[in-house]
Design a protein around this motif. Structure first.
Motif, PDB file in Angstrom:
ATOM      1  N   ASN A   2       0.844  -1.190   0.000  1.00 48.43           N
ATOM      2  CA  ASN A   2       0.000   0.000   0.000  1.00 48.43           C
ATOM      3  C   ASN A   2       0.883   1.244   0.000  1.00 48.43           C
ATOM      4  N   LEU A   3       0.803   2.032  -1.071  1.00 45.13           N
ATOM      5  CA  LEU A   3       1.666   3.198  -1.181  1.00 45.13           C
ATOM      6  C   LEU A   3       1.349   4.256  -0.137  1.00 45.13           C
ATOM      7  N   GLU A   4       0.190   4.156   0.518  1.00 43.81           N
ATOM      8  CA  GLU A   4      -0.127   5.138   1.549  1.00 43.81           C
ATOM      9  C   GLU A   4       0.425   4.734   2.913  1.00 43.81           C
ATOM     10  N   ARG A   5       1.068   3.608   2.996  1.00 42.38           N
ATOM     11  CA  ARG A   5       1.459   3.082   4.296  1.00 42.38           C
ATOM     12  C   ARG A   5       2.632   3.845   4.888  1.00 42.38           C
ATOM     13  N   ILE A   6       2.480   4.248   6.144  1.00 43.26           N
ATOM     14  CA  ILE A   6       3.558   4.825   6.941  1.00 43.26           C
ATOM     15  C   ILE A   6       3.540   4.113   8.292  1.00 43.26           C
ATOM     16  N   THR A   7       4.656   3.558   8.688  1.00 41.27           N
ATOM     17  CA  THR A   7       4.763   2.841   9.951  1.00 41.27           C
ATOM     18  C   THR A   7       5.374   3.736  11.009  1.00 41.27           C
ATOM     19  N   LEU A   8       4.687   3.894  12.129  1.00 46.17           N
ATOM     20  CA  LEU A   8       5.246   4.616  13.271  1.00 46.17           C
ATOM     21  C   LEU A   8       6.198   3.690  14.015  1.00 46.17           C
ATOM     22  N   ILE A   9       7.387   4.177  14.293  1.00 45.66           N
ATOM     23  CA  ILE A   9       8.373   3.439  15.076  1.00 45.66           C
ATOM     24  C   ILE A   9       8.605   4.189  16.382  1.00 45.66           C
ATOM     25  N   ASP A  10       8.350   3.525  17.496  1.00 48.50           N
ATOM     26  CA  ASP A  10       8.698   4.084  18.802  1.00 48.50           C
ATOM     27  C   ASP A  10      10.192   3.850  19.002  1.00 48.50           C
ATOM     28  N   THR A  11      10.967   4.927  19.044  1.00 44.53           N
ATOM     29  CA  THR A  11      12.424   4.773  19.124  1.00 44.53           C
ATOM     30  C   THR A  11      12.885   4.268  20.491  1.00 44.53           C
ATOM     31  N   GLY A  12      12.013   4.346  21.487  1.00 44.42           N
ATOM     32  CA  GLY A  12      12.386   3.900  22.813  1.00 44.42           C
ATOM     33  C   GLY A  12      13.171   4.910  23.620  1.00 44.42           C
ATOM     34  N   TYR A  13      13.278   6.122  23.133  1.00 41.46           N
ATOM     35  CA  TYR A  13      14.021   7.169  23.838  1.00 41.46           C
ATOM     36  C   TYR A  13      13.339   7.513  25.163  1.00 41.46           C
ATOM     37  N   ILE A  14      14.001   7.298  26.265  1.00 42.17           N
ATOM     38  CA  ILE A  14      13.600   7.591  27.648  1.00 42.17           C
ATOM     39  C   ILE A  14      12.426   6.724  28.112  1.00 42.17           C
ATOM     40  N   ARG A  15      11.301   6.758  27.384  1.00 45.70           N
ATOM     41  CA  ARG A  15      10.123   5.990  27.803  1.00 45.70           C
ATOM     42  C   ARG A  15       9.288   5.671  26.573  1.00 45.70           C
ATOM     43  N   PRO A  16       8.397   4.682  26.652  1.00 46.17           N
ATOM     44  CA  PRO A  16       7.493   4.425  25.521  1.00 46.17           C
ATOM     45  C   PRO A  16       6.580   5.626  25.277  1.00 46.17           C
ATOM     46  N   GLY A  17       6.266   5.850  24.009  1.00 43.52           N
ATOM     47  CA  GLY A  17       5.331   6.906  23.653  1.00 43.52           C
ATOM     48  C   GLY A  17       5.902   8.293  23.737  1.00 43.52           C
ATOM     49  N   LEU A  18       7.231   8.429  23.723  1.00 47.53           N
ATOM     50  CA  LEU A  18       7.846   9.754  23.817  1.00 47.53           C
ATOM     51  C   LEU A  18       8.396  10.239  22.488  1.00 47.53           C
ATOM     52  N   CYS A  19       9.028   9.356  21.726  1.00 47.12           N
ATOM     53  CA  CYS A  19       9.765   9.798  20.534  1.00 47.12           C
ATOM     54  C   CYS A  19       9.507   8.839  19.372  1.00 47.12           C
ATOM     55  N   ALA A  20       8.975   9.367  18.280  1.00 46.15           N
ATOM     56  CA  ALA A  20       8.615   8.556  17.117  1.00 46.15           C
ATOM     57  C   ALA A  20       9.514   8.850  15.927  1.00 46.15           C
ATOM     58  N   ALA A  21       9.776   7.812  15.172  1.00 53.61           N
ATOM     59  CA  ALA A  21      10.302   7.911  13.817  1.00 53.61           C
ATOM     60  C   ALA A  21       9.239   7.337  12.891  1.00 53.61           C
ATOM     61  N   TYR A  22       9.360   7.605  11.607  1.00 46.53           N
ATOM     62  CA  TYR A  22       8.336   7.165  10.657  1.00 46.53           C
ATOM     63  C   TYR A  22       8.989   6.491   9.461  1.00 46.53           C
ATOM     64  N   LEU A  23       8.532   5.274   9.164  1.00 49.97           N
ATOM     65  CA  LEU A  23       9.018   4.511   8.027  1.00 49.97           C
ATOM     66  C   LEU A  23       7.990   4.627   6.905  1.00 49.97           C
ATOM     67  N   VAL A  24       8.377   5.298   5.832  1.00 49.24           N
ATOM     68  CA  VAL A  24       7.484   5.529   4.703  1.00 49.24           C
ATOM     69  C   VAL A  24       7.764   4.466   3.653  1.00 49.24           C
ATOM     70  N   HIS A  25       6.708   3.777   3.220  1.00 47.16           N
ATOM     71  CA  HIS A  25       6.859   2.649   2.316  1.00 47.16           C
ATOM     72  C   HIS A  25       6.588   3.068   0.876  1.00 47.16           C
ATOM     73  N   GLY A  26       7.526   2.768  -0.011  1.00 48.04           N
ATOM     74  CA  GLY A  26       7.345   3.019  -1.431  1.00 48.04           C
ATOM     75  C   GLY A  26       7.102   1.734  -2.186  1.00 48.04           C
ATOM     76  N   SER A  27       7.018   1.826  -3.492  1.00 45.94           N
ATOM     77  CA  SER A  27       6.786   0.642  -4.316  1.00 45.94           C
ATOM     78  C   SER A  27       8.035  -0.241  -4.347  1.00 45.94           C
ATOM     79  N   GLY A  28       7.806  -1.511  -4.656  1.00 50.93           N
ATOM     80  CA  GLY A  28       8.918  -2.440  -4.791  1.00 50.93           C
ATOM     81  C   GLY A  28       9.658  -2.729  -3.502  1.00 50.93           C
ATOM     82  N   GLY A  29       9.013  -2.468  -2.371  1.00 53.49           N
ATOM     83  CA  GLY A  29       9.650  -2.737  -1.092  1.00 53.49           C
ATOM     84  C   GLY A  29      10.622  -1.682  -0.624  1.00 53.49           C
ATOM     85  N   ARG A  30      10.764  -0.581  -1.400  1.00 54.38           N
ATOM     86  CA  ARG A  30      11.679   0.477  -1.000  1.00 54.38           C
ATOM     87  C   ARG A  30      11.077   1.280   0.146  1.00 54.38           C
ATOM     88  N   ALA A  31      11.910   1.982   0.901  1.00 53.97           N
ATOM     89  CA  ALA A  31      11.407   2.722   2.056  1.00 53.97           C
ATOM     90  C   ALA A  31      12.306   3.903   2.359  1.00 53.97           C
TER      91      ALA A  31
END
Length: 315
Positions: A2-31
């Protein structure tokens, strides 16, 4: 995929739910990865990329919205683990990724040696040949999915936000404040600005917030923490709070205990706003969830006051 897919990654900085990164998915498995946490978070972020089903050699881009360590500290270790990635960074931040010594020294001044060792140790330089400088309007091509970088200073002069047309959303780093999910209730999300040292500027911050909502986004993804959708209301709240926080700082400027007065004033402001939002036990909730941010915000307000005073004296 799904080209609209973005995965939130909790980086684990200090505590859960504090700091997010985002993995954006492109076609062909690229990101593409947007923001990455501190160096101590690198292995957790890599594990999340693996869990999302993305091969490490399929991550084409690492975009850091700005070079504060909770957003870019893991860039050096990650670039060694993501062999095909290129690092996309604001022109004002690029040299700090190639040579992070000044970033490290600045973080030690803000956090202290012990906290730096606990939360930030392990930063590494990034090969300059793999760095892409993103001026305002720069577009990253993620396998046919454009990610556009927009200059959004105010929190930092080296800050850009990423527009994803596929989802009509921004990935905005710290340009759209802090909104922790602990405060969500029937009235929606609760947000406050992040005015951390050393480049906070109220006018620039308000202009950047207005720039973000001018696109009429369906959502804004922020680093601290997650997805917000009531973008116009939150923008109005943030702009109002920037003015209120600046006024608190100015009122405290001549006091010998300036920092303590700013902390007290900002805390009272947040408690008042949290209560109006319907947050249960706002005094306890603000202290528990926002205590660390209030301390850093007060430091940033103080640095801003000093910079304004120097500018007046010079001209």
């Amino acid at each position: 995929m799904n080209l609209e897919r973005i995965t939130l990654i909790d980086t684990g900085y200090i505590r859960p739910g504090l700091c997010a990164a985002y993995l954006v998915h492109g076609s062909g498995g690229r990101a593409a990865l947007v923001d990455c946490g501190t160096a101590t978070c690198a292995q957790r972020v890599l594990a999340a990329i693996d869990a999302a089903g993305v091969a490490r050699d399929a991550v084409d881009w690492l975009l850091v919205t700005h070079v504060h360590l909770d957003h870019a500290g893991a860039a050096g270790p990650l670039m060694r683990a993501l062999p095909n990635a290129r690092l996309v960074v604001h022109p004002r931040g690029a040299q700090h990724m190639v040579d992070p010594e000044k970033l490290i020294a600045g973080a030690k001044r803000v956090y202290g040696e012990a906290m730096f060792a606990r939360d930030h140790a392990g930063m590494l330089p990034v090969d300059e040949a793999r760095v892409v400088v993103a001026d305002d309007g720069h577009v990253v091509d993620l396998a046919g999915r454009p990610l556009a970088c927009a200059d959004t200073p105010g929190h930092a002069l080296h800050h850009y936000s990423v527009w994803d047309a596929a989802t009509r959303s921004w990935i905005a780093g710290d340009a759209f404040g802090l909104s922790y999910r602990e405060f969500d209730n029937g009235n929606g999300a609760f947000a406050v600005p992040t005015t951390s040292p050393v480049q906070f500027d109220p006018g620039q911050m308000q202009a950047s917030i207005r720039r973000l909502v001018a696109r009429a986004p369906d959502a804004i993804r922020i680093a601290h923490y997650g997805i917000v959708t009531e973008c116009v209301r939150l923008a109005d709240d943030l702009i109002t709070l920037v003015d209120a926080m600046a006024a608190i700082a100015r009122d405290a400027d001549a006091s010998p205990d300036r920092h303590a007065r700013i902390v007290h004033g900002v805390t009272a402001l947040y408690v008042e706003r949290a209560a109006a939002h319907g947050v249960a036990d706002p005094v306890r909730s603000v202290a528990a969830v926002l205590g660390g941010d209030i301390e850093i915000n007060a430091q940033g307000l103080g640095v801003w006051l000093d910079r304004e005073a120097k500018a007046r004296a010079a001209g």
